[in-house]
Design a protein around this motif. Structure first.
Motif, mmCIF file in Angstrom:
data_model
loop_
_atom_site.group_PDB
_atom_site.id
_atom_site.type_symbol
_atom_site.label_atom_id
_atom_site.label_comp_id
_atom_site.label_asym_id
_atom_site.label_seq_id
_atom_site.Cartn_x
_atom_site.Cartn_y
_atom_site.Cartn_z
ATOM 1 N N LEU A 43 -42.785 38.703 -34.723
ATOM 2 C CA LEU A 43 -42.825 37.696 -35.787
ATOM 3 C C LEU A 43 -41.414 37.235 -36.130
ATOM 4 N N ILE A 66 -39.951 35.067 -33.218
ATOM 5 C CA ILE A 66 -40.511 33.714 -33.178
ATOM 6 C C ILE A 66 -39.996 32.925 -34.374
ATOM 7 N N GLU A 82 -38.368 45.343 -51.592
ATOM 8 C CA GLU A 82 -38.563 45.110 -50.167
ATOM 9 C C GLU A 82 -39.939 44.502 -49.891
ATOM 10 N N THR A 83 -40.856 44.674 -50.881
ATOM 11 C CA THR A 83 -42.216 44.172 -50.697
ATOM 12 C C THR A 83 -42.254 42.654 -50.583
ATOM 13 N N TRP A 84 -41.191 41.964 -50.996
ATOM 14 C CA TRP A 84 -41.179 40.510 -50.941
ATOM 15 C C TRP A 84 -40.851 39.978 -49.558
ATOM 16 N N SER A 114 -41.931 40.176 -46.366
ATOM 17 C CA SER A 114 -42.900 39.525 -45.478
ATOM 18 C C SER A 114 -43.282 38.140 -45.987
ATOM 19 N N ALA A 115 -43.532 38.038 -47.301
ATOM 20 C CA ALA A 115 -43.933 36.748 -47.869
ATOM 21 C C ALA A 115 -42.819 35.721 -47.725
ATOM 22 N N GLY A 154 -42.657 34.507 -44.152
ATOM 23 C CA GLY A 154 -43.760 33.586 -43.881
ATOM 24 C C GLY A 154 -43.480 32.206 -44.441
ATOM 25 N N ALA A 155 -42.994 32.170 -45.698
ATOM 26 C CA ALA A 155 -42.707 30.892 -46.339
ATOM 27 C C ALA A 155 -41.588 30.167 -45.600
ATOM 28 N N ILE A 179 -40.780 30.396 -42.421
ATOM 29 C CA ILE A 179 -41.277 29.851 -41.146
ATOM 30 C C ILE A 179 -42.043 28.561 -41.398
ATOM 31 N N LEU A 180 -42.899 28.558 -42.422
ATOM 32 C CA LEU A 180 -43.664 27.346 -42.720
ATOM 33 C C LEU A 180 -42.729 26.185 -43.035
ATOM 34 N N LEU A 222 -41.236 24.888 -39.905
ATOM 35 C CA LEU A 222 -42.208 24.098 -39.137
ATOM 36 C C LEU A 222 -42.290 22.682 -39.685
#
Lengths: 319, 326
Positions: B250, B253, B294-296, B298-299, B302-303, B305-306, B309
């Motif tokens: 992830l 990419i 650290e829990t933030w 992944s989110a 993701g944001a 990458i979007l 894009l």
């Protein structure tokens, strides 16, 4: 006469026939090695473990027939579970009110995917890879490393069976939805749109198919199904955690491709996916009984996926 | 000249990066301390090397989601080799790691270019297969830091000329990146990758050996992930089969897409990929410095990458418009 009919059947449904034979073989071998496999009560009991994957297989079949992919469904399961558990335990909203909301939350998250794919023309693979991280991350923000309990009387609803049968609630839901999805794909205009979009999206658009609308609805449906899975999973496990359902997308996509759905879109049957899902379930249960660790089982599933694709290349490549 | 700079695909990325660093510095001046600089630098090499290989694959309109598992399997096997044969030279170990990675990548390439399996299916399958094999070869046991040679860990601690910033691993990554830049610009294979991604049928008509060159892209991607496996061992000391390389695909990419390589293939630069890696690295350390849990992570990824894009989409539309006006 009969042989030509068989040949025609084979040409049209080779993958479905192959996977049905494999399922019968797997069943016979497991039943012979482990008599418990012939016990209906045992089989139905084990089946509850895999219901969520079975449900995801149905909606993923439609997505792949349309020529797309949705990697985010497993993260939607975790995120919706996290939302529901948070609303229940931190804000005291009654749980029975939240259950019907789960597919709504999931549908919304799916619609976000659909928007990016259909309106912005971005590849579904990358979009859902991004939202896979995003949704999983938001579940993690909500829950951290802790587990939130669901109401105790909700846990174990999946153990309730239909009177006088071995059929557990999730199994009943799954069988019903199998029929619904089969009708949806093979008997409705929406199903036609999905198939045509998968065969050739541009040609579909020029033939008057509302491609973008179809895709948005499809991704919304996929998210809503993940929402349904989320409530079932909460009932089975009794807690919400951010890492629920992680990695299931491999099993789901394997089942769909093994069942003869073309990864390039345009071809696929619900029957094939259902049989392939049962095959994977038997293989996994068999490995579990034989004491193969879960971490190593992914190797077998990966090999199965490769075998499925190569087989379908062989059978459809003759044209 | 400044105008020209702003027309480049990397310009918005550079601005975002500068803005991010400024904001984090204003909130927490400690951000630019040598310690934090070192943690950004240490975080980068693994990602850069994996991302470069991933970029080659994406250039050809493919995707390789198995890089995290290749990193894991190759890192695990090399670490076990170093544990069981302490006299093994670490440069030989580097070759071994790269070789294992290249072999695993060749399996991907064979399935995709040879047997015609779609890239996402083939690499999703090998993601599972290689991940499971990591458990099989290691019997689920981790390799501890005291079992690995001292001088391997030194790669992540010391740098050349007696300087500790930046350490050797960063130099390794930069040398690989420079070599990759030359390869993409001047070699036949590099040019062919752009051609294949731009228009596969057209490339084939022009005499590009599409299948062979596609195969090569996956071998390179595997080789990069393989080498990164050894760097992982150098960086973290312990190699655990359950965590090594998990989810790394992830990040790779993301770095490639954020760096402006088109997900539809055919365009992208090494400078962009390096900036993409740097942005992810800065975000990673900034979250820690700003005391955001650290829990933030992944989110946020993701944001980002979007967002990348959407930027790529906007750039593509602008380009199409420009082409139409001419």
């Amino acid at each position: 006469m009969i042989s030509s009919r068989i040949r025609r059947l084979w040409n049209a449904y080779a993958p479905e026939i192959v996977v049905t034979i494999l399922l019968i073989l797997a069943f016979v071998i497991s039943g012979w090695r482990e008599p418990r496999f012939l016990d209906a009560a045992y089989l139905f009991d084990r089946s509850t473990l895999y219901t969520e994957i079975g449900l995801l297989t149905l909606s993923m079949t439609l997505i792949i027939v349309a020529g797309h992919i949705d990697l985010s469904v497993t993260s939607i399961i975790a995120f919706v579970g996290a939302i529901i558990a948070t609303l229940y335990s931190r804000y005291g909203i009654p749980f029975w009110l939240l259950i019907p909301l789960a597919p709504v939350f999931g549908g919304f998250l799916g619609a976000v995917n659909g928007y990016f794919v259909a309106r912005r023309n971005l590849p579904s693979l990358v979009v859902t890879l991004a939202t896979m991280a995003l949704y999983r991350g938001m579940a993690q923000i909500l829950l951290g490393d802790s587990s939130l309990m669901t109401p105790p009387d909700y846990t174990g609803i999946e153990r309730v069976t239909l009177p006088h049968t071995y059929l557990h609630t999730p199994l009943v839901i799954w069988i019903t939805l199998c029929l619904v999805f089969a009708a949806l794909l093979h008997r409705t205009v929406f199903g036609r749109y999905i198939t045509v979009t998968g065969v050739n999206p541009e040609a579909a658009l020029y033939s008057g198919v509302p491609v973008a609308q179809t895709l948005i609805r499809l991704f919304t449906l996929s998210g809503a199904m993940a929402g349904v899975c989320s409530v079932l999973l909460l009932s089975r496990l009794g807690v919400a955690r951010y890492d629920h359902a992680r990695g299931w997308e491999l099993d789901v996509i394997t089942a769909v491709v093994l069942g003869g759905t073309s990864i390039f879109g345009g071809r696929g049957t619900i029957y094939g996916s259902v049989v392939a899902f049962l095959l994977i379930t038997i293989v996994q249960t068999g490995m579990g009984v034989a004491g193969v660790k879960a971490e190593i089982q992914v190797t077998a599933i990966g090999l199965l996926l490769l075998l499925a694709v190569l087989l379908s290349r062989l059978t459809t490549g003759r044209k | 000249m400044i105008n020209k700079l702003f027309q480049r695909r990397e310009a918005p990325l550079l601005i975002i990066l500068a803005a991010l660093v400024t904001i984090v510095c204003l909130l927490q001046p400690r951000f630019l301390s040598p310690g934090n600089l070192q943690s950004v630098l240490l975080w980068l090499p693994l990602l850069i090397i994996v991302a470069l290989g991933e970029m080659a694959v994406i250039l050809t309109r493919g995707i390789d989601v198995s890089v995290g598992s290749i990193l894991g399997l190759s890192g695990m096997m090399t670490a076990m080799a170093l544990r069981d044969y302490p006299e093994l030279n670490i440069y030989v170990a580097a070759l071994l790691a790269t070789g294992i990675g290249a072999f695993l990548g060749a399996i991907n390439g064979g399935l995709i270019a040879g047997a015609g399996t779609p890239p996402i299916v083939a690499t999703l399958a090998t993601l599972g297969i290689y991940r499971g094999l990591t458990f099989v070869v290691s019997s689920g046991k981790q390799v501890d830091d005291y079992q690995l040679p001292r001088n391997l860990a030194r790669w992540s601690i010391d740098g050349p000329f007696g300087l500790s910033i930046p350490p050797y691993v960063v130099w390794i990554a930069l040398i690989v990146a420079a070599a990759m830049h030359l390869f993409l610009t001047y070699s036949r294979t590099g040019r062919d990758w752009y051609a294949i991604g731009g228009e596969p049928d057209g490339a084939s008509d022009r005499g590009v050996p599409v299948r062979l060159q596609t195969f090569c892209a996956y071998v390179l991607s595997g080789a990069g992930a393989g080498l990164a496996g050894l760097l992982y061992a150098s960086r973290f000391g312990t190699v655990n089969p359950a965590s090594i390389g998990n989810g790394f695909e992830l990040l790779a990419i993301a770095a490639v897409v954020i760096g402006g390589t088109s997900i539809f293939g055919g365009s992208g630069t090494i400078a962009g990929v390096l900036l993409g890696c740097l942005l992810l690295g800065v975000i990673n350390v900034a979250l820690a410095v700003l005391n955001i849990a650290e829990t933030w992570q992944s989110a946020v990824y993701g944001a980002v990458i979007l967002m990348a894009l959407l930027t790529d989409d906007a750039a593509r539309r602008r380009l199409m418009k420009g082409a139409r006006h001419k």
